[in-house]
Scaffold this motif. Structure first.
Motif, PDB file in Angstrom:
ATOM      1  N   SER A 153      -3.055   4.223   2.246  1.00  0.00           N
ATOM      2  CA  SER A 153      -2.237   3.053   2.360  1.00  0.00           C
ATOM      3  C   SER A 153      -2.625   2.318   1.160  1.00  0.00           C
ATOM      4  N   LYS A 154      -3.838   1.963   0.806  1.00  0.00           N
ATOM      5  CA  LYS A 154      -3.900   1.172  -0.586  1.00  0.00           C
ATOM      6  C   LYS A 154      -3.543   1.743  -1.534  1.00  0.00           C
ATOM      7  N   ARG A 155      -3.578   2.764  -1.870  1.00  0.00           N
ATOM      8  CA  ARG A 155      -3.111   3.432  -2.982  1.00  0.00           C
ATOM      9  C   ARG A 155      -1.353   3.303  -3.023  1.00  0.00           C
ATOM     10  N   LEU A 156      -0.755   3.648  -1.941  1.00  0.00           N
ATOM     11  CA  LEU A 156       0.761   3.446  -1.722  1.00  0.00           C
ATOM     12  C   LEU A 156       1.124   1.981  -1.817  1.00  0.00           C
ATOM     13  N   PHE A 157       0.229   0.959  -1.633  1.00  0.00           N
ATOM     14  CA  PHE A 157       0.432  -0.517  -1.514  1.00  0.00           C
ATOM     15  C   PHE A 157       0.654  -0.822  -3.269  1.00  0.00           C
ATOM     16  N   GLN A 158      -0.298  -0.009  -3.900  1.00  0.00           N
ATOM     17  CA  GLN A 158      -0.365  -0.469  -5.301  1.00  0.00           C
ATOM     18  C   GLN A 158       0.786  -0.036  -6.079  1.00  0.00           C
ATOM     19  N   THR A 159       1.104   1.318  -5.487  1.00  0.00           N
ATOM     20  CA  THR A 159       2.191   2.059  -6.359  1.00  0.00           C
ATOM     21  C   THR A 159       3.673   1.512  -5.979  1.00  0.00           C
ATOM     22  N   MET A 160       3.827   0.924  -4.815  1.00  0.00           N
ATOM     23  CA  MET A 160       5.160   0.774  -4.386  1.00  0.00           C
ATOM     24  C   MET A 160       5.959  -0.260  -5.050  1.00  0.00           C
ATOM     25  N   PRO A 161       7.200  -0.162  -5.411  1.00  0.00           N
ATOM     26  CA  PRO A 161       7.760  -0.920  -6.311  1.00  0.00           C
ATOM     27  C   PRO A 161       8.006  -2.424  -5.856  1.00  0.00           C
ATOM     28  N   HIS A 162       8.534  -2.869  -4.402  1.00  0.00           N
ATOM     29  CA  HIS A 162       8.578  -4.130  -4.121  1.00  0.00           C
ATOM     30  C   HIS A 162       7.952  -4.374  -2.765  1.00  0.00           C
TER      31      HIS A 162
END
Length: 561
Positions: free
Chosen positions: A78-87
């Motif tokens: 989840s943390k990785r996704l949060f860092q890579t998500m655009p907005h």
DNA sequence: TTAGGGTTAG
């Protein structure tokens, strides 16, 4: 080049329809919903595949997959996704905070809350953080945030009421409840449950009567309260009056019977539950396992174990495993108990306490101590119940030095205040080792509340050691503390009888009659091929009593005379 | 798509 060869080979390989390059708003909506639902039902892989294959994604898709990851114990994902998500938006932050709490990381949750842009925080961010902190018993920070939050809603107040009540400050919880601008059934439920949790059943009942709309949750709270008071009949009355019961409500009534030692009623109710077509969950199964445990229905208990394995595909709930560890041990199958214990993936303090108690009851002192050491190596801190099992193990056969050492270690190293049962275990060990005078002196230094247990232990020891004088004195002290203690009268009468002091025996019996004390008969039972065989002292009504006596005679513990 | 109350184990 590599991207060209990849795409050309996939074109050559695939005869399926080309993947759409976009999604309609309605398709996007349905994909997002599907990801969320797969995540909730433990199908992270499928959720991730769907997300990866989507030609376009919006923030809702990102939030759905982010939530799916922490829902399936992958907080780092989840943390990785949060860092890579655009907005990332408010919901992304809030979901991450919730994920941290769900995965046992309250400090990280607080870190995200404090670091999220103030403009991004909404009332849900505050509420999520406050209720999460309450769950981890970080009361002070929770309360500070509550006071600081700009606009509180009914959820904020309810979370705080729940927190205060859990902390034992039910008066403050009530004060907040009385002052809150708006209440709903959840807030009423929280304060009623708070009273119940703190043992204030009358207050809980009074508020319940005043509650404008009594829903199932509130009724279940009151049922639980009645059961905790031992008033199972009142609980059942309320239970029977409910038209549409849910599983939690059934579970509350079921465990009420179990805790109040009504195994027959519990089993009857369980069968009724199955007849409704409802599917039992782990709370239900824990109640059934405990029932099997208490009446020695080992075979039925095994069936429950098998059912749980089948329905959860081996993902057994840890509390259910803990109950099963105890059940196998009480049923005499300590090896099954141990096998199951080592197969628990996420062993907690209760799991360790269950296996330590199991070996303690089976009289294996070495194993108890070695398990204690392994438990510490596993990073689990013992509590008062752990020490109770250790002290109890060290009483049979009595190891006085060890017993006293562990007792002081419990206080000095682990900061655990001894309870009556701990003192009683040490006294029991002293008595078993024949140090009766030492045991009596020891009782003198004990807190008043603990003495009852201790005098009972001394009295029992006097009985086995035929120690008339000390027995008399112990019984008198015990009867001062508890004049209706039938065990004390019986033990004293047996001590006199053993010494041939018949006049005293008669006196004790007269005292029992005078004080209207009755001895509860002691039963024992065993289960053979699913049938329960019940035995009472001096009872010869069993259909195969002759064979039983014959066997007992062979092993030298009965005579047919 | 995010937040609050009821049933668990030693």
């Amino acid at each position: 080049m590599s991207s060209f060869s990849k795409s050309s080979s996939s074109v050559l390989r695939s005869s399926a329809k080309p993947r759409p390059r976009t999604l309609s708003p309605s398709e996007l909506f349905h994909h997002n919903r599907r990801i969320a639902s797969l995540g909730r039902t433990g199908q992270l892989h499928a959720a991730r595949q769907l997300f990866d294959e989507m030609p376009i994604r919006d923030t809702v898709s990102w939030n759905a997959i982010l939530t799916a990851h922490w829902h399936n114990s992958d907080l780092d994902g989840s943390k990785r996704l949060f860092q890579t998500m655009p907005h990332p938006n408010t919901v992304s932050w809030n979901s991450l905070i919730t994920g941290c709490f769900h995965n046992g990381r309250p400090q990280e949750a607080l870190h995200y809350f404090l670091n999220m842009p103030c403009s991004c925080r909404n009332v849900a961010s505050w509420n999520t953080t406050i209720s999460g902190l309450v769950r981890y018993e970080h009361w002070d920070i929770a309360e500070r945030l509550f006071l600081k939050m700009p606009a509180k809603n009914v959820i904020s107040y309810t979370a705080m009421i729940d927190g205060l009540a859990r902390r034992g400050e039910v008066d403050r919880a009530r004060n907040l409840f009385d002052r809150m601008p708006k209440r709903n059934t959840v807030s009423w439920g929280a304060i009623i449950s708070g009273y119940g949790e703190n043992g204030l059943f009358e207050e809980a009942r009074t508020l319940f009567n005043r509650m404008p709309e009594k829903n199932l949750v509130a009724i279940t709270t009151v049922i639980t309260g009645y059961c905790k008071q031992g008033r199972v009949d009142k609980a059942r009355e309320l239970f029977d009056g409910i038209q549409h019961k849910d599983l939690i409500c059934w579970n509350a009534m079921l465990s009420g019977y179990v805790h109040n030692d009504h195994p027959g009623e519990a089993l009857k109710l369980f069968i009724q539950l199955l007849e409704t077509g409802m599917k039992p969950d782990h709370y239900t199964l824990i109640a059934v396992v405990k029932t099997c445990s208490s009446v020695g229905l080992l075979q039925q208990g095994r069936l429950v174990h098998a059912y749980a394995i089948k329905t959860t595909n081996w993902h057994l709930n840890v509390s259910l495993c803990n109950a099963l560890v105890t059940m196998y041990s009480k049923g005499g199958c300590i090896s099954d108990s141990e096998l199951l214990f080592w197969n628990i993936h996420n062993k907690d303090l209760v799991s360790w306490n269950a296996i330590i108690a199991a070996f303690s009851e089976h009289g294996n002192q070495e194993k108890v101590v070695s398990l204690f050491n392994e438990m510490e190596e596993d990073g689990i801190t013992p509590d008062d119940i752990t020490f109770l099992s250790i002290l109890s193990a060290l009483g049979r056969p009595a190891k006085i030095k060890d017993s006293l050492n562990w007792f002081s270690l419990m206080i000095s190293k682990y900061g655990i205040q001894p309870k009556a049962e701990h003192y009683a275990s040490v006294v029991d060990a002293l008595c078993r080792a024949g140090h009766l005078e030492k045991a009596c002196k020891y009782v003198g230094g004990m807190p008043l509340k603990a003495r009852n247990f201790a005098w009972s232990a001394i009295l029992a020891a006097c009985q086995t050691n035929s120690h008339v004088e000390l027995g008399e004195s112990a019984a008198k002290k015990l009867l001062v503390l508890d004049s209706e203690n039938s065990g004390a009268y019986v033990a004293l009468s047996n001590i006199y009888a053993e010494a041939g002091m018949w006049r005293e025996v008669t006196k004790v019996r007269a005292m029992m009659r005078q004080n209207r004390v009755k001895k509860q008969p002691g039963y024992s039972w065993t289960e053979i091929s699913g049938n329960i065989h019940l035995f009472l002292v001096g009872d010869a009504s069993h259909s195969e009593i002759d064979k039983i006596l014959c066997e007992l005679e062979k092993i030298g513990i009965a005579s047919r005379a």
